[in-house]
Write an enzyme that holds these catalytic residues in place. Structure first.
Site, PDB file in Angstrom:
ATOM      1  N   TYR A  19       7.491 -10.062   6.400  1.00  0.00           N
ATOM      2  CA  TYR A  19       7.330  -8.626   6.636  1.00  0.00           C
ATOM      3  C   TYR A  19       7.985  -8.230   7.960  1.00  0.00           C
ATOM      4  CZ  TYR A  19       3.784  -7.974   2.957  1.00  0.00           C
ATOM      5  OH  TYR A  19       3.119  -7.895   1.756  1.00  0.00           O
ATOM      6  N   ASP A  67       0.829  -1.205   0.000  1.00  0.00           N
ATOM      7  CA  ASP A  67       0.000   0.000   0.000  1.00  0.00           C
ATOM      8  C   ASP A  67       0.865   1.257   0.000  1.00  0.00           C
ATOM      9  OD1 ASP A  67      -2.402  -1.423   0.054  1.00  0.00           O
ATOM     10  OD2 ASP A  67      -2.457  -1.486   2.253  1.00  0.00           O
TER      11      ASP A  67
END
EC number: 5.4.99.12
Length: 245
Positions: A111, A52
């Site tokens: 992540y 994003d």
């Protein structure tokens, strides 16, 4: 010829990875333009994880096809030349077979979420970590993490507009590394729901603020209701670290 590329980017000034119809400045758009400038071929890039706006990457992986057969180092250097002055860098290029797919061949994605726990404003890590001014009890956050590992219905930890068909995911690994004011939270799974990592981080921070005990994390999961979990942590603390194939 199919090319697999590993890329790094600072996501601060981009609208995210994916091209958007009425918006410019996506990472995908800029990368594809750079490829066109050196190859004179229009390509579509496919990526392991669509980040994003504001999210960074240390080892994002994408692939694209060209009719021409270039040496891997030529592709890397040419793309990087045409990416100037954007904060995107191609770290590595490999030629691969046509069966490889950056997204569908992935076995695990990793992540990292970075928190700086102090009162003073950030300078070096501005827009590269989440500044949390309230003192955090990291031991409680570590205990809460244990309830999130494994296979669960993560409905409480997904964005309301998440398009994934199933909320059931397996969190293969989730750990917190704490050093002084730095709190690094590492996530590993085959795939993630939209905003899953950031909502988990927001929830762990609430636990660290003593808003609820670590055991309540289990109740949040079992509720299968987004309103039970914490806030969605800001994007700029999140990094796509790497992908396993």
């Amino acid at each position: 010829m199919r090319y697999k590329i590993t890329i790094e980017y600072n996501g601060s000034n981009f609208i995210g990875w994916q091209r958007q119809k009425h918006l410019s400045n996506s990472i995908q758009e800029i990368l594809e333009e750079a490829i066109f400038k050196f190859s004179r071929e229009s390509v579509t890039t496919y990526v392991a994880g669509r980040t994003d706006a504001g999210v960074h990457a240390l080892g994002q992986v994408a692939h694209f096809d060209l009719t021409a057969d270039f040496d891997a180092y030529v592709v890397r250097n040419a793309i990087n030349y045409h990416l100037i002055p954007h904060s995107i860098s191609v770290l590595n290029v490999e030629k691969t077979d046509d069966e490889f797919h950056a997204r569908f061949s992935a076995k695990k994605r990793h992540y990292l979420y970075k928190i700086i726990n102090r009162y003073s404003p950030l300078t070096i890590d501005y827009n590269r970590a989440w500044l949390v001014r309230n003192p955090l009890d990291v031991e409680k956050m570590m205990r809460a993490v244990e309830y999130i590992k494994g296979n669960h219905d993560f409905s409480s930890f997904r964005a309301r507009h998440c398009q994934s068909k199933s909320p059931v995911k397996t969190m293969d690994d989730l750990k917190i590394i704490h050093s002084d004011q730095c709190i690094d939270i590492y996530f590993s799974a085959i795939s993630f729901l939209h905003n899953q990592v950031r909502i988990i981080v927001g929830t762990l921070v609430e636990c660290g603020k003593n808003s609820f005990p670590p055991e309540y994390t289990k109740d949040i999961l079992e509720a299968k209701d987004r309103s039970y979990a914490g806030m969605t942590a800001p994007p700029y603390g999140l990094y796509f670290v790497k992908v396993d194939y």
